[in-house]
Design an enzyme around this catalytic site. Structure first.
Site, PDB file in Angstrom:
ATOM      1  N   ASN A  51     -58.808  26.690 -29.468  1.00  7.74           N
ATOM      2  CA  ASN A  51     -59.565  27.920 -29.355  1.00  7.74           C
ATOM      3  C   ASN A  51     -60.041  27.478 -27.735  1.00  7.74           C
ATOM      4  O   ASN A  51     -60.757  26.512 -26.993  1.00  7.74           O
ATOM      5  CB  ASN A  51     -60.876  27.395 -29.736  1.00  7.74           C
ATOM      6  CG  ASN A  51     -61.649  28.641 -29.488  1.00  7.74           C
ATOM      7  OD1 ASN A  51     -61.727  29.538 -28.394  1.00  7.74           O
ATOM      8  ND2 ASN A  51     -63.145  28.652 -30.022  1.00  7.74           N
ATOM      9  N   ARG A  69     -57.110  30.748 -31.285  1.00  9.55           N
ATOM     10  CA  ARG A  69     -57.809  32.130 -31.405  1.00  9.55           C
ATOM     11  C   ARG A  69     -58.053  32.741 -30.408  1.00  9.55           C
ATOM     12  O   ARG A  69     -57.959  32.825 -29.006  1.00  9.55           O
ATOM     13  CB  ARG A  69     -59.232  31.669 -31.731  1.00  9.55           C
ATOM     14  CG  ARG A  69     -60.190  32.499 -31.845  1.00  9.55           C
ATOM     15  CD  ARG A  69     -61.342  31.640 -31.735  1.00  9.55           C
ATOM     16  NE  ARG A  69     -62.674  32.032 -31.758  1.00  9.55           N
ATOM     17  CZ  ARG A  69     -63.988  32.588 -31.077  1.00  9.55           C
ATOM     18  NH1 ARG A  69     -63.658  31.873 -29.955  1.00  9.55           N
ATOM     19  NH2 ARG A  69     -64.774  33.600 -31.486  1.00  9.55           N
ATOM     20  N   HIS A  99     -66.205  37.486 -33.779  1.00  9.57           N
ATOM     21  CA  HIS A  99     -66.525  36.837 -35.026  1.00  9.57           C
ATOM     22  C   HIS A  99     -65.937  37.267 -36.270  1.00  9.57           C
ATOM     23  O   HIS A  99     -66.416  36.573 -36.860  1.00  9.57           O
ATOM     24  CB  HIS A  99     -67.837  36.893 -35.417  1.00  9.57           C
ATOM     25  CG  HIS A  99     -68.594  36.013 -34.538  1.00  9.57           C
ATOM     26  ND1 HIS A  99     -70.354  35.974 -33.019  1.00  9.57           N
ATOM     27  CD2 HIS A  99     -68.416  34.680 -32.771  1.00  9.57           C
ATOM     28  CE1 HIS A  99     -69.877  35.564 -32.010  1.00  9.57           C
ATOM     29  NE2 HIS A  99     -69.429  34.904 -32.228  1.00  9.57           N
ATOM     30  N   HIS A 122     -74.183  35.846 -37.929  1.00  9.12           N
ATOM     31  CA  HIS A 122     -73.497  34.552 -37.025  1.00  9.12           C
ATOM     32  C   HIS A 122     -74.687  33.863 -35.766  1.00  9.12           C
ATOM     33  O   HIS A 122     -74.559  35.343 -35.214  1.00  9.12           O
ATOM     34  CB  HIS A 122     -72.190  34.819 -37.180  1.00  9.12           C
ATOM     35  CG  HIS A 122     -71.310  33.675 -36.734  1.00  9.12           C
ATOM     36  ND1 HIS A 122     -70.397  33.413 -36.630  1.00  9.12           N
ATOM     37  CD2 HIS A 122     -71.459  33.591 -35.587  1.00  9.12           C
ATOM     38  CE1 HIS A 122     -70.066  32.421 -35.744  1.00  9.12           C
ATOM     39  NE2 HIS A 122     -70.521  32.631 -34.682  1.00  9.12           N
ATOM     40  N   ASN A 158     -74.472  30.590 -29.995  1.00 13.44           N
ATOM     41  CA  ASN A 158     -74.320  30.896 -28.878  1.00 13.44           C
ATOM     42  C   ASN A 158     -73.583  32.504 -28.918  1.00 13.44           C
ATOM     43  O   ASN A 158     -74.556  33.249 -27.840  1.00 13.44           O
ATOM     44  CB  ASN A 158     -73.168  30.454 -27.461  1.00 13.44           C
ATOM     45  CG  ASN A 158     -74.554  29.056 -27.427  1.00 13.44           C
ATOM     46  OD1 ASN A 158     -75.581  29.079 -27.168  1.00 13.44           O
ATOM     47  ND2 ASN A 158     -73.470  28.202 -27.277  1.00 13.44           N
ATOM     48  N   ARG A 203     -76.327  36.286 -23.607  1.00 11.74           N
ATOM     49  CA  ARG A 203     -75.856  37.495 -23.429  1.00 11.74           C
ATOM     50  C   ARG A 203     -76.807  38.924 -23.709  1.00 11.74           C
ATOM     51  O   ARG A 203     -78.073  38.893 -25.130  1.00 11.74           O
ATOM     52  CB  ARG A 203     -74.862  37.781 -24.025  1.00 11.74           C
ATOM     53  CG  ARG A 203     -73.590  37.529 -24.174  1.00 11.74           C
ATOM     54  CD  ARG A 203     -72.336  37.938 -24.998  1.00 11.74           C
ATOM     55  NE  ARG A 203     -71.270  37.018 -24.731  1.00 11.74           N
ATOM     56  CZ  ARG A 203     -70.667  36.641 -25.714  1.00 11.74           C
ATOM     57  NH1 ARG A 203     -70.863  37.028 -27.035  1.00 11.74           N
ATOM     58  NH2 ARG A 203     -70.122  35.532 -25.760  1.00 11.74           N
ATOM     59  N   ARG A 218     -83.394  24.976 -30.002  1.00 10.57           N
ATOM     60  CA  ARG A 218     -84.023  22.988 -29.970  1.00 10.57           C
ATOM     61  C   ARG A 218     -85.092  23.333 -28.782  1.00 10.57           C
ATOM     62  O   ARG A 218     -86.517  22.660 -29.505  1.00 10.57           O
ATOM     63  CB  ARG A 218     -83.462  22.053 -30.349  1.00 10.57           C
ATOM     64  CG  ARG A 218     -82.152  21.532 -31.660  1.00 10.57           C
ATOM     65  CD  ARG A 218     -81.811  21.664 -31.798  1.00 10.57           C
ATOM     66  NE  ARG A 218     -79.664  21.942 -30.610  1.00 10.57           N
ATOM     67  CZ  ARG A 218     -79.137  21.198 -30.637  1.00 10.57           C
ATOM     68  NH1 ARG A 218     -78.697  20.278 -31.212  1.00 10.57           N
ATOM     69  NH2 ARG A 218     -78.192  21.374 -29.677  1.00 10.57           N
ATOM     70  N   GLU A 250     -77.318  28.130 -39.158  1.00 10.63           N
ATOM     71  CA  GLU A 250     -77.133  26.990 -40.179  1.00 10.63           C
ATOM     72  C   GLU A 250     -77.896  25.777 -39.886  1.00 10.63           C
ATOM     73  O   GLU A 250     -77.889  25.106 -41.405  1.00 10.63           O
ATOM     74  CB  GLU A 250     -75.736  26.121 -39.622  1.00 10.63           C
ATOM     75  CG  GLU A 250     -74.572  26.572 -40.129  1.00 10.63           C
ATOM     76  CD  GLU A 250     -73.068  26.266 -39.564  1.00 10.63           C
ATOM     77  OE1 GLU A 250     -73.123  24.755 -39.842  1.00 10.63           O
ATOM     78  OE2 GLU A 250     -72.059  27.329 -39.516  1.00 10.63           O
ATOM     79  N   GLU A 256     -64.446  28.201 -38.471  1.00  6.86           N
ATOM     80  CA  GLU A 256     -63.507  29.592 -38.284  1.00  6.86           C
ATOM     81  C   GLU A 256     -61.962  28.610 -38.068  1.00  6.86           C
ATOM     82  O   GLU A 256     -60.694  29.079 -38.325  1.00  6.86           O
ATOM     83  CB  GLU A 256     -63.952  29.890 -37.199  1.00  6.86           C
ATOM     84  CG  GLU A 256     -65.114  30.807 -37.003  1.00  6.86           C
ATOM     85  CD  GLU A 256     -66.157  30.950 -35.643  1.00  6.86           C
ATOM     86  OE1 GLU A 256     -66.315  30.176 -35.509  1.00  6.86           O
ATOM     87  OE2 GLU A 256     -65.647  32.123 -35.248  1.00  6.86           O
TER      88      GLU A 256
END
Ligand code: ADP
Length: 389
Positions: free
Chosen positions: A10, A76, A165, A193, A196, A226, A269, A318, A369
């Site tokens: 990737n 990817r 995605h 999803h 970032n 974004r 976080r 997640e 992925e």
């Protein structure tokens, strides 16, 4: 004999992620990320050096690419345009066609192409296969894929909603159906999803019917840096009144907006700690992020008529129980009831976080992925054997 392996690459503008995957077992044998490519603080001056460093790292992990059963290198690629939506064996002609697409995705496709070129140079005897982030959404219904704008212009410049995605949305929706022990074509799903980059999709019986990203990955949810949805009038207004070039405005919307643009921080976080210490910008950024997310959940409930499952995935989805709680809290009337203990419990793998009496199953589904790309590559190779070009 070693089983088949696929090296998944990737390649982004300043980083190269790599993972050696065994598609049959689903195991990741090794991998890593070479970051800060081309930056003074980084270890690699360019993508070729980055890939060489990746090979060194694999060798240090005891992996010899010549004897590890390497069947393919899976790349990817973010944008497949209208033409590319199947995993594609790369040769010089295909790469030339892909190069033309860079205009559609100037921020994303060129670094992937760089990765492809150096990987083909360094591993010339292996099949190189491109897997596109847009592929899964290729057959979106026309009403969801079409922008209500001048049709001739849209046709001439291939302007439509492509969605991104896709590998993740497909993988997560298949895992969610398997977890519920139901055939994929019998469930309606909303997949969130949230990394970032962030995107939502509505999937009816295994077919995607809407997704939040569009011509580019800029549309839709509020993201790390974004903006997501924004009135296109902002662009012309800034161009005219702030004397900003189109490139500058595009860069601002991609790299200096979203949660970062509002709070000066994009990691959730740290955003939570800032909120705890009373930082009002962080509170606003979080509020805007959650508001947009809830809007999309509501919109996709209406698009689908009903949903059986809502899945959270990627770094935030997640790991961030607060985001999950705030995204679906108060939706009992719509059949969505979270179980707070399940939501905050540590866990790996697919898990249910909704209450037993929730009509809609709410799940956390870790995405993968790399594995999905590796499996796509093996399927493409099998097809090529059956129907050689
Ligand atoms: P991408 O692949 O789009 O770069 P990821 O899916 O890896 O992004 O998600 C990265 C983001 O996930 C981080 O920027 C951070 O905001 C969030 N994240 C990661 N771990 C946690 C955690 N434990 N709690 C909350 N957010 C987290």
């Amino acid at each position: 004999m070693a089983g088949d392996t696929v090296l998944v690459i990737n390649s982004g503008s300043s980083s190269l992620k790599f993972q050696l995957v065994e598609p049959d077992s689903g195991e990741a044998l090794a991998g890593g990320i070479i970051g800060e490519i081309g930056e003074p603080s980084g270890r690699a001056a360019d993508h070729e050096e980055a890939l060489r460093l990746a090979f060194t790292q694999l060798a240090e992990d005891g992996i010899d690419l010549k004897t590890c059963g390497l069947s393919a290198v899976g790349h990817r690629v973010v944008h497949g345009g209208k033409a590319f939506y199947r995993p594609t064996l790369l040769d010089d002609d295909r790469i030339a066609e892909l190069e033309k697409l860079s205009e559609l995705a100037p921020l994303h496709n060129p670094p992937a192409l760089q990765g492809i070129k150096v990987a083909r140079k360094l591993l010339p005897d292996v099949a190189h296969i491109a897997v596109f982030d847009t592929a899964y959404f290729h057959h979106l219904p026309a009403a969801a894929a079409t922008y209500a704008m001048n049709r001739e212009l849209a046709d001439r410049y291939q302007i439509r909603r492509y969605g991104f995605h896709g590998t993740s949305h497909q993988y997560v929706s298949e895992r969610a159906a398997a977890f519920l022990d139901r055939p994929l074509d019998s469930v309606n799903q909303i997949v969130l999803h949230l990394g970032n980059g962030a995107s939502a999709s509505a999937i009816a019986g295994g077919r995607p019917v809407d997704t939040s990203m569009g011509l580019t990955p800029l549309e839709g949810l509020v993201m790390g840096t974004r903006s997501g949805d924004i009135d296109p009038g902002v662009v012309s207004y800034l161009w005219r009144s702030a004397n900003m070039s189109v490139d500058k405005i595009e860069s601002m919307l991609n790299h200096e907006s979203g949660v970062w643009g509002l709070a000066g921080e994009r990691d959730f976080r740290r955003l939570h700690s800032m909120i705890e210490s009373g930082n009002s910008s962080a509170q606003l950024a979080y509020g805007v992020f959650i508001h947009r997310l809830r809007k999309y959940i509501g919109a996709y409930l209406a698009v689908l008529g009903h949903t059986d499952v809502i899945s959270f995935t990627a770094g935030i989805g997640e790991n961030d129980a607060l985001v999950r709680r705030d995204a679906v809290t108060g939706l009992g009337e719509l059949g969505i009831v979270l179980d707070e203990d399940r939501n905050t419990a540590d866990g790996k793998g697919v898990r249910r976080i909704s209450a037993d009496d929730s009509r809609v199953a709410v799940l956390v589904v870790p995405t993968n992925e790399e594995l999905a790309i590796a499996r796509d590559c093996m399927a493409a190779l099998a097809q090529l054997e059956e129907f050689p070009r």
